[in-house]
Every structure is written in structure tokens, then in C-alpha cells.
Write an enzyme that holds these catalytic residues in place. Structure first.
Site, mmCIF file in Angstrom:
data_model
loop_
_atom_site.group_PDB
_atom_site.id
_atom_site.type_symbol
_atom_site.label_atom_id
_atom_site.label_comp_id
_atom_site.label_asym_id
_atom_site.label_seq_id
_atom_site.Cartn_x
_atom_site.Cartn_y
_atom_site.Cartn_z
ATOM 1 N N LEU A 178 0.858 -1.175 0.000
ATOM 2 C CA LEU A 178 0.000 0.000 0.000
ATOM 3 C C LEU A 178 0.896 1.227 0.000
ATOM 4 C CD1 LEU A 178 -2.749 -0.763 2.701
ATOM 5 C CD2 LEU A 178 -3.024 -0.789 0.223
ATOM 6 N N ASP A 179 0.452 2.309 -0.632
ATOM 7 C CA ASP A 179 1.195 3.563 -0.557
ATOM 8 C C ASP A 179 1.360 3.969 0.901
ATOM 9 O OD1 ASP A 179 1.352 3.771 -3.296
ATOM 10 O OD2 ASP A 179 -0.430 5.023 -3.483
ATOM 11 N N ARG A 180 2.438 4.685 1.187
ATOM 12 C CA ARG A 180 2.697 5.131 2.555
ATOM 13 C C ARG A 180 1.518 5.913 3.121
ATOM 14 N NH1 ARG A 180 4.599 9.894 4.531
ATOM 15 N NH2 ARG A 180 5.110 10.650 2.442
#
Length: 519
Positions: free
Chosen positions: A188-190
Site C-alpha cells: 500500500l502507498d505510505r
């Protein structure tokens, strides 16, 4: 320039926040900058390093080594470091290189050095990991037999070590906080929160990663977006392409990879003029949901990359960017070819705003796209306030020489020294004058604490359905509730989650006793 707070006598005076949930202030009202948090406190009144909504880690020394990647060959080291590592400004990196702290193949590297195939870059840095939100990783399920664990990742935390983040990453925190060694399966994106499936062994990771790569996993997200989203179901099938690695910017263009997302409105918040939308990506491209929502004119409400009018204009990027190549632009291959074969810089300085934009983009960019990238980069620099570097007389070269002269073992390297004790006293010689607000160990500016609400976006992975592991989901985030009170922490309707970690420890303890009795 922002006003800096006084420099602490020692950095270990920064309080490392590992508080229990009961110790953290939990306001029930609207959580906005400067909001009253009780007992006369506002967010801005917390001393630096002591915001209870943030998790900190003390800076530490870190030996960094890497071999030149294919895309770096023929490019100047200053340009590569600035565009690839991205955690500090060009002003910082130029100063560090001029000071002689970076070596290529054991030889001091200057900013205009052109990298070649097989080169090795060595640098020992004082790592200042940015704070993250002080929300714990929520463990939803552990299956020792099938060798996987299901978690909910907080926004602000990257999955892997990357850029400025190492110990503040999901894999490191799972081991540090829970004693569970994990392997990533999906990412997942940060800035994105929500469901993740992690493997407990490398073999299980390979098996599960294949399911994700082959598109066998059905995913469902929830997002809070700007404006009144249409009631009917909407499908976007626009292709996506990353055009700037430094900012991670993705745009819609025919040269991109196929991407399809299905959207359906859940609720509309008339007071804020925001909608909560269910998102079902049919493909797994970088920033897919974020860019497809922007294309519809409904970007994620607090997305720093795709929803600011200062960068995208009043329409916030609706319909995508202009794709007509700029007259002044050059192709990536032409820009790269211009650098190959010469150790001399093409310019005395590298223009951070424009010089490498065409170099790093896989396609010819329009003038609008180039301006957007420049604005995003400038915005980042202004937020970090690296201009303070000009106040420092940095003497890292002498410090490197000092390290060389104080080795107790002739065979021991600088990296060996620093990796032995990451919290050893600074090996660097202090400058003649160190302004307030700088690190007492490595002399870089200490940024102010970020507003916790800027560390994540309103995008949450809600549910995964896999062929082998079944369906898993998290509770609905509090900010996705129909009658949201403004506090982003926690879950809708006060949902509670089982103590999976405690149950797993008890189960392992029982099984251990049973095995011991049978011997």
C-alpha cells in the site's frame, strides 16, 4: 522561512513516544490545526518531539551502500541522488558532496562525477526518520498453519524500508512491536491505510504474491473525496504512467498501462461538500484510485499530490493534463544521451526545477505537466526549509579524515565503526557556528513536527477476497462515517477488534506445554 525552536542540548532529550493507548489524548470533537485538545493545549503548543499523536525514533548512524543502477549510468551523481533519493533538497546534497562525505569505488565523489556501470556508492549518514502517526498496526488474524497474518496498516507508514524510512516501516514495526517476522505480499502507498496480508515465511510470500500479481485477489477501498460524487456507479478505464520519480507523479496518457476502477458513492457530507466513495480497482497500478478520482473531478479530500488548486488549478486536474509536448522539451533518450561519455557537467549547476524533468520522464511532456512537476518540487522544498543550510559551515571532510585516523583496527571500515553502535557520539567535527534548530550530531536542520493530519490521506483498503485465504476486512474508518465528527482516529460506531496478538501467544503457549508434556 519558518521560525525554528531552540536546539536541544542533546537529541536524546527528544521524547520517544511509545505510550499506551490509555495515555494518548483522544479528543472527540473536530481535529483541525490549532484545535483545542483539552487542558488549554492546542496542536501547536506541543514541544517539538512530544506530540502524543506522533511516533518518534531517535536519529541514528546508518552505513549506506549501493551499486549503480542501469538508469543511473551516464548521469551526474548530484542529479541521480537528488532525483532518486528525494528525502532532502539539492542544496543539501550539493553541500554534502562538496564536503567529500560520499565515495564512489572508495574515491571521494564530487557533484559533477558521471556514474559508470559497476560503480559502488558508499555513504554513512545520520538517519533522521520522520515521525509517523502514533496509531498501532492492527493485527486482525494470524494463521500459523497457512503461514500468513492479516493487518490494518496506519496511514503514514511505508511497507518496506524506503527513502528516509527504515525502522518506521510495517515489516520492521511488526518485528519490533509484536516479535513477528513478516514478508510482504502486496503493498500500500505510505499515505494509504488499511488491509494487508503478510506472509510468515518466504515460501508463503511467493505463493501469495503470485495471486496478487495474477489479479486473483478482489480489492475494495473506501475514500473521502471533494465534491458531490454522482449517485450512479462510475467506471474509469484510463491508462496510467509515472512521469516523475522524484515526486511519484502519475498521469493519464495513452502510453500508460491499462487501468480500470469502479466507483460507487456511499454517502455525501453536505457540510464539508465531501463524499465517501467505495472504490473497486480491477487492476493494480501505482496511484490508480487517486488519479482516477482526480480525473473525475473528485480527488481525495486531503491528497497533497493530486488535490491542491495551487498546483492543479481550480478544476483540480479534472479530465487529466494536456498531453501536447512542450516545444522546449526533449525526449528522455536525448537527454540521457547528452550526458553519456563526459565527466564534465553540461551546466555549472543543475536546475532542480527543469533540467532533469525530461530526463526522468519516459514520454515527452506538455508545458502544463512540466509546470505541475516544478510546482510540486518547489512546494516540497519550501515545506522543508532547507535554505537554512546556507548558515552552516559544514566540515564533514575533516571529520572523515578524523575517523580514518582513529580506527583501532586497520582492517575496520567507517561503516564497521558506525554499524557497531548506531547511537555512538558523533564522528563529525562541529562547525564554528551552529544555529539554533540544527542537529547536534550531523548539523542538518531539524524540521518542525508535522501536523499528524498531513501524514495520511483519506484512502483505506477495506476488504480483500482471495481464492485460498477467503475474505478479510477491517472496520470502517471513522472518517468514512456518514456523520463524521472530524476526529480521524479509530473506527465507525466505536467498533472494537479482538486481541489477536494475545490470543496467538496463549495458543502458542498451550501448544508448547502440550509438546513438552509428551516428550
Amino acid at each position: 522561512m519558518s521560525t525554528s525552536s531552540p536546539l536541544p542540548t542533546r537529541l536524546d532529550q527528544l521524547k520517544i513516544q511509545n505510550q499506551d493507548e490509555t495515555e494518548i489524548d483522544r479528543p472527540s470533537g473536530t481535529s483541525t490545526p490549532g484545535a483545542d485538545l483539552g487542558e488549554g493545549l492546542t496542536r501547536s503548543s506541543y514541544p517539538k518531539g512530544m506530540n502524543p499523536k506522533l511516533r518518534y525514533i531517535k536519529p541514528y548512524w546508518w552505513p549506506y551502500k549501493t551499486h549503480v543502477k542501469q538508469r543511473w549510468i551516464g548521469r551526474q551523481i548530484l542529479e541521480v541522488i537528488t532525483t532518486e533519493f528525494r528525502d532532502r533538497s539539492m542544496e543539501y546534497y550539493r553541500h554534502a558532496l562538496d564536503s567529500g562525505v560520499t565515495r564512489v569505488n572508495g574515491v571521494t565523489a564530487r557533484p559533477d562525477l558521471v556514474l559508470r556501470d559497476g560503480d559502488r556508492i558508499d555513504n554513512t549518514v545520520h538517519r533522521h526518520e520522520p515521525p509517523i502517526t502514533n496509531d498501532p498496526i492492527l493485527v486482525l488474524h494470524i494463521d500459523r498453519e497457512k503461514q500468513f497474518v492479516v493487518i490494518s496498516k496506519p496511514g503514514s507508514v511505508p511497507v518496506h524500508a524506503t527513502g528516509r524510512y527504515f525502522r518506521h516501516s510495517v515489516l520492521e514495526m511488526m518485528e519490533l512491536d509484536y516479535g513477528i517476522k513478516c514478508y510482504s505480499v502486496n503493498r500500500l502507498d505510505r499515505l494509504t491505510s488499511g488491509l494487508m496480508i503478510l506472509a510468515l515465511t518466504g515460501k508463503a510470500a511467493s505463493r501469495l504474491a503470485t495471486e496478487f500479481a495474477e489479479g486473483k485477489v478482489q480489492k475494495e477501498y473506501v475514500a473521502r473525496v471533494k465534491g458531490k460524487f454522482p449517485e450512479e456507479e462510475v467506471t474509469v478505464d484510463q491508462p496510467l504512467l509515472t512521469v516523475d520519480r522524484q515526486m511519484g507523479l502519475v498521469i493519464i496518457t495513452p502510453e500508460g498501462k491499462d487501468a480500470v476502477t469502479i466507483f460507487k458513492r456511499i454517502s455525501y457530507d453536505a457540510e464539508r461538500d465531501q463524499s465517501v466513495v467505495r472504490c473497486r480497482p480491477q487492476t493494480g497500478r501505482t496511484h490508480q484510485i487517486r488519479v482516477h478520482l482526480q480525473y473525475l473531478g473528485h480527488p481525495i479530500a486531503n491528497d497533497p499530490l493530486y488535490s491542491t488548486s495551487e498546483v492543479w488549478g481550480q478544476d483540480l486536474g479534472k479530465g487529466g493534463v494536456d498531453l501536447t509536448p512542450a516545444a522546449a522539451g526533449t525526449s528522455r533518450s536525448a537527454a540521457l544521451q547528452a550526458r553519456v561519455g563526459s565527466a564534465a557537467p553540461l551546466k555549472k549547476t543543475v536546475d532542480r526545477d527543469h533540467d532533469d524533468i525530461d530526463l526522468t520522464s519516459p514520454i515527452l511532456l506538455s508545458e502544463q505537466a512540466r509546470k505541475i512537476i516544478s510546482k510540486l518540487r518547489r512546494q516540497k522544498d519550501e515545506a522543508e526549509d532547507w535554505i537554512k543550510w546556507k548558515e552552516v559551515i559544514f566540515t564533514a571532510k575533516q571529520a572523515q579524515d578524523e575517523i580514518e585516523g582513529t580506527k583501532s583496527n586497520p582492517q575496520q571500515t567507517n561503516d564497521d565503526i558506525k554499524s557497531t553502535d548506531p547511537y555512538a557520539p558523533s564522528p563529525l567535527k562541529a562547525p564554528a557556528y551552529l544555529p539554533p534548530g540544527f542537529c547536534a550530531e550531523c548539523f542538518v536542520p531539524l524540521p518542525d513536527d508535522p501536523d499528524p493530519e498531513t501524514l495520511f490521506i483519506y484512502l483505506h483498503a477495506l476488504r480483500y477476497t482471495t481464492p485460498d485465504l477467503g475474505t478479510w476486512e477491517t472496520p470502517l474508518p471513522r472518517w468514512a462515517g456518514e456523520r463524521w465528527d472530524g476526529d480521524w482516529r479509530g473506527w465507525c460506531d466505536g467498533a472494537e477488534v479482538r486481541d489477536v496478538i494475545g490470543e496467538d501467544k496463549e495458543r502458542q503457549s498451550r501448544e508448547g506445554v502440550k509438546e513438552g508434556d509428551s516428550v
